[in-house]
Design a protein around this motif. Structure first.
Motif, PDB file in Angstrom:
ATOM      1  N   ALA A 166       0.850  -1.205   0.000  1.00  0.00           N
ATOM      2  CA  ALA A 166       0.000   0.000   0.000  1.00  0.00           C
ATOM      3  C   ALA A 166       0.881   1.248   0.000  1.00  0.00           C
ATOM      4  O   ALA A 166       0.616   2.221  -0.704  1.00  0.00           O
ATOM      5  CB  ALA A 166      -0.912   0.003   1.216  1.00  0.00           C
TER       6      ALA A 166
ATOM      7  N   MET B 276       1.305   4.272  -2.993  1.00  0.00           N
ATOM      8  CA  MET B 276       0.668   5.494  -2.559  1.00  0.00           C
ATOM      9  C   MET B 276       1.260   6.707  -3.273  1.00  0.00           C
ATOM     10  O   MET B 276       2.447   6.746  -3.553  1.00  0.00           O
ATOM     11  CB  MET B 276       0.916   5.586  -1.048  1.00  0.00           C
ATOM     12  CG  MET B 276       0.425   6.792  -0.372  1.00  0.00           C
ATOM     13  SD  MET B 276       1.013   6.718   1.339  1.00  0.00           S
ATOM     14  CE  MET B 276      -0.414   6.073   2.133  1.00  0.00           C
ATOM     15  N   ASP B 277       0.372   7.687  -3.565  1.00  0.00           N
ATOM     16  CA  ASP B 277       0.873   8.972  -4.052  1.00  0.00           C
ATOM     17  C   ASP B 277       1.310   9.753  -2.809  1.00  0.00           C
ATOM     18  O   ASP B 277       0.525  10.467  -2.204  1.00  0.00           O
ATOM     19  CB  ASP B 277      -0.243   9.710  -4.808  1.00  0.00           C
ATOM     20  CG  ASP B 277       0.254  10.990  -5.459  1.00  0.00           C
ATOM     21  OD1 ASP B 277       1.206  11.599  -4.912  1.00  0.00           O
ATOM     22  OD2 ASP B 277      -0.290  11.375  -6.501  1.00  0.00           O
TER      23      ASP B 277
ATOM     24  N   ARG C 243       0.917  13.706  -2.471  1.00  0.00           N
ATOM     25  CA  ARG C 243      -0.448  14.213  -2.280  1.00  0.00           C
ATOM     26  C   ARG C 243      -1.014  13.784  -0.934  1.00  0.00           C
ATOM     27  O   ARG C 243      -1.673  14.573  -0.266  1.00  0.00           O
ATOM     28  CB  ARG C 243      -1.362  13.732  -3.417  1.00  0.00           C
ATOM     29  CG  ARG C 243      -1.053  14.427  -4.736  1.00  0.00           C
ATOM     30  CD  ARG C 243      -2.242  14.394  -5.684  1.00  0.00           C
ATOM     31  NE  ARG C 243      -1.994  15.256  -6.833  1.00  0.00           N
ATOM     32  CZ  ARG C 243      -1.447  14.854  -7.972  1.00  0.00           C
ATOM     33  NH1 ARG C 243      -1.096  13.580  -8.116  1.00  0.00           N
ATOM     34  NH2 ARG C 243      -1.250  15.694  -8.961  1.00  0.00           N
ATOM     35  N   PHE C 244      -0.743  12.519  -0.532  1.00  0.00           N
ATOM     36  CA  PHE C 244      -1.311  12.022   0.723  1.00  0.00           C
ATOM     37  C   PHE C 244      -0.714  12.755   1.926  1.00  0.00           C
ATOM     38  O   PHE C 244      -1.430  13.359   2.722  1.00  0.00           O
ATOM     39  CB  PHE C 244      -1.082  10.517   0.843  1.00  0.00           C
ATOM     40  CG  PHE C 244      -1.693   9.921   2.086  1.00  0.00           C
ATOM     41  CD1 PHE C 244      -3.057   9.703   2.160  1.00  0.00           C
ATOM     42  CD2 PHE C 244      -0.904   9.576   3.176  1.00  0.00           C
ATOM     43  CE1 PHE C 244      -3.634   9.163   3.298  1.00  0.00           C
ATOM     44  CE2 PHE C 244      -1.465   9.033   4.327  1.00  0.00           C
ATOM     45  CZ  PHE C 244      -2.837   8.828   4.377  1.00  0.00           C
TER      46      PHE C 244
ATOM     47  N   TYR D 272      -3.226  19.064  -5.715  1.00  0.00           N
ATOM     48  CA  TYR D 272      -4.078  18.064  -6.366  1.00  0.00           C
ATOM     49  C   TYR D 272      -4.099  18.197  -7.894  1.00  0.00           C
ATOM     50  O   TYR D 272      -4.544  17.299  -8.593  1.00  0.00           O
ATOM     51  CB  TYR D 272      -5.521  18.169  -5.854  1.00  0.00           C
ATOM     52  CG  TYR D 272      -5.696  17.779  -4.404  1.00  0.00           C
ATOM     53  CD1 TYR D 272      -4.714  17.080  -3.710  1.00  0.00           C
ATOM     54  CD2 TYR D 272      -6.864  18.099  -3.716  1.00  0.00           C
ATOM     55  CE1 TYR D 272      -4.886  16.728  -2.384  1.00  0.00           C
ATOM     56  CE2 TYR D 272      -7.042  17.739  -2.383  1.00  0.00           C
ATOM     57  CZ  TYR D 272      -6.047  17.064  -1.724  1.00  0.00           C
ATOM     58  OH  TYR D 272      -6.214  16.710  -0.412  1.00  0.00           O
TER      59      TYR D 272
END
Lengths: 504, 139
Positions: B51, B55-56, B59-60, B103
């Motif tokens: 995961a 993952m980005d 951005r996260f 974003y």
């Protein structure tokens, strides 16, 4: 006629304004009917009882209905009660049938709203009298019955039930409130956090965190996938809606509206339970249960007729016992208190005029809701075409406002939003389930009070079985719900095994 | 049988009855999950690293960082001009602008200009609505 004395241009205008604002609040993910009512509550100070209630009831009806727009178009329930609308609405929208799905939802909402209103009008006094006979024992069993629904709702029964009990556990954090008959002692508060957690976590920031922020975090984790453009939504001829879609669904509509109304009437049980129960019932009764969750219009009808059925039903325990069915009706009690009116068993008899004006306001609100949403659906649908990089930051900001203003300016509520946003994101990763968690969180505190008070009054656990025929009937329903869910889970796992075997 | 079901509630300790009951049920359910999902739990380390790999991260974690900074600054900034809601307004504009940029997929004029207009207009409108129309205090 004396009955219509309260109808004035301002009264009608306030219903219209309330409904419109409610729909917009409901349609923006992270903002809810509860928040719409909360924000406008101070405005009713200067409006007087009938006009103030007209505004609030418009907000309530509009807010519950508006939730179907993001549920269908974004897969985010605009209100907790439209969770089940996402199951079939979102797949339809992804197939390019967004507008059709929305219109189905609007018509079903209208039917649900009108059926529940009729039930409220004709049966409220009798039902109220029946409900007055309920003691803590029956009230606890009703909540237990609602909790068994968690099992039917879950993907994996064990994890779903665990999530539900976790929700109850977290809802118990804080003081055992004296106003509810508790002893005012703290429990489950980590040392050093008493100042913030005295009253536990507030419902609305938890809801906004789990459904608003968690969704945005998930989007961020996936790198903000590009949204659909207006061309993808296929408005107009590509997604034509006709009433023929409701052919053969009259039973579904009436059953769902009835379930919604009934769940609304049960004191202390409200909110998402209505749409979840009617969705489950429709799925179980369907000849093709497998098509649910993949874009079956019947699923949208069940969910929306159910959650709008709630609006009328939820007014019954509110007006007859002063018991709110959910967070929104809890705020309506606040509105009555502001006006110096006591809701309780004597309310309808003592205030026939206010009772009539509330019924008429809800009827007009439903008509406005239908007219606004049916004919302006294209404009409402445009919320989807707004790029995520514009929509999500604004939603984040609105989530903050909702959390901050719900208790009139408590910064800890904003942090609650963040805590439960991250928690919601983690839950998905851990395969825990958000919907049962929320049901547990909402029902937990009342379950505690009714359970402990029953034991305090009767001193035996046997009372839950022997109190009355209503208690016994409730146990039959509880057992039926548990057995039904277990059978359903077994069938599901057998089908899964068969599918795995077929794949070799 | 009837005696087995007898319970005496001590009012001073009544706040612990229900939490204890729910706690015990939670533990039993947890145990049942541990037993039935042994394999999934044993393999959870792999799940997390997968995961994390997919993952980005910008951005996260960017969202989390910006949100925490936004929440932390709102009250101190608001305290400079108490009861005006300016803390909310002054912090929201850069927050909305920065998350928008975070974003965004193509960071060119065509995306930036509308996003920046929204970043100024949306917080201002909301601030005006809540402060002057609804008369609710923002930070």
């Amino acid at each position: 006629m004396a009955v219509f004395e309260f109808i004035s241009p301002i009264y009608v205008f306030l219903i219209f304004a309330g409904t419109l604002v409610g729909i917009i609040f409901g349609a923006i993910p992270g903002m809810t009917a509860t928040m719409a009512v909360a924000v406008c509550l101070p405005l009713t100070y200067s409006l007087g009882l009938d006009n103030g209630l007209a505004l609030l009831l418009g907000l309530y009806v509009g807010g519950i209905s508006g939730g179907l727009v993001p549920a269908i178009l974004l897969g985010i329930p605009g209100t907790p009660s439209s969770i089940t609308t996402t199951f079939d609405g979102y797949p339809m929208a992804r197939k390019g049938e967004g507008e059709k799905a929305l219109r189905i939802g609007v018509v079903a909402s209208f039917v649900g709203g009108i059926v529940s209103l009729l039930a409220l009008f004709f049966f409220a006094p009798a039902l109220a009298e029946f409900a007055i006979a309920f003691s803590y024992v029956e009230k606890f069993l009703i909540i237990l019955f609602a909790l068994t629904v968690m099992a039917a709702l879950s993907e994996n029964m064990l994890l779903g039930i665990f999530s539900g009990f976790l929700g109850i556990f977290i809802s118990l954090i804080g003081v055992y409130d004296v106003t509810d008959g508790g002893n005012g002692q703290y429990r489950l508060i980590p040392p050093g956090t008493e100042y913030w957690l005295e009253y536990g976590f507030s419902l609305l920031p938890v809801l906004i965190g789990l459904f608003g922020l968690a969704t945005i975090l998930e989007g961020a984790e996936q790198g903000m996938p590009r949204g659909q453009s207006l061309d993808d939504i296929k408005v107009g001829e590509h997604s034509r809606f006709s009433l023929s879609v409701f052919k053969g669904q009259i039973v579904n509509l009436l059953r769902s509206s009835g379930i919604g109304t009934f769940v609304g009437i049960l004191p202390g049980v409200g909110g998402s339970a209505a749409s979840i129960l009617s969705y489950t019932a429709t799925k179980t009764a369907s000849k093709e249960p497998d098509s649910f969750g993949k874009g079956n219009p019947a699923g949208i009808m069940a969910s929306e007729a159910g959650n709008n059925g709630l609006t009328g039903g939820a007014m019954v325990p509110l007006l007859s016992l002063g018991i709110p069915g959910d967070a929104t009706t809890a705020l309506l009690i606040g509105a009555f208190t502001l006006q110096g009116v006591q809701v309780g068993p004597l309310f309808i008899g003592n205030n026939p005029m206010t009772w009539d004006s509330m019924i008429v306001a809800m009827l007009i609100a439903n008509i406005f809701m239908f007219a606004i949403m049916y004919f302006a659906i294209r404009w409402l649908a445009m919320v989807v075409a707004v790029p995520k990089h514009i929509l999500f930051p604004v939603i984040l900001m609105m989530c903050v406002i909702g959390a901050y203003t719900i208790n009139y300016g408590i910064m800890f509520d904003v942090w609650t939003l963040l805590i439960f946003g991250i928690f919601g994101w983690l839950m998905v990763k851990l395969r825990l389930e958000v919907a049962p968690f929320i049901i547990g969180f909402i029902l937990g505190p009342s379950a505690e009070i009714y359970f402990v008070k029953s034991l305090e009054s009767f001193g035996t656990l046997g009372i839950f079985f022997t109190k009355s025929w209503i208690a016994m009937l409730l146990w039959v329903l509880i057992a039926g719900s548990v057995i039904g869910s277990a059978l359903l889970a077994r069938r599901k796992s057998r089908e899964r095994a068969a599918a795995a075997a077929a794949r070799g | 049988m009837a005696e087995l079901l007898q319970v005496t509630v001590d009012f001073d300790r009544s706040h612990l009855i229900f939490p204890t009951l729910i706690g015990v049920i939670l533990m039993l359910l947890g145990l049942a999950i541990a037993l039935t999902h042994r394999r999934a739990i044993a393999g959870s380390g792999g799940m997390w690293s997968r995961a994390f790999a997919h993952m980005d991260k910008a951005r996260f974690f960017g969202t989390l960082a910006l949100t925490v900074i936004y929440f932390l600054l709102m009250v101190p900034v608001g305290n400079i001009w108490p009861n005006t809601g300016l803390g909310f307004l002054i912090c929201s504009i850069p927050f909305v602008a920065l998350t928008s940029i975070l974003y965004m997929h193509e960071r060119n004029g065509r995306s930036l200009i509308p996003a920046m207009i929204v970043a100024v207009v949306a917080p201002t409108l909301v601030w005006w609505l809540f402060t002057y129309v609804f008369a609710l205090t923002l930070p």
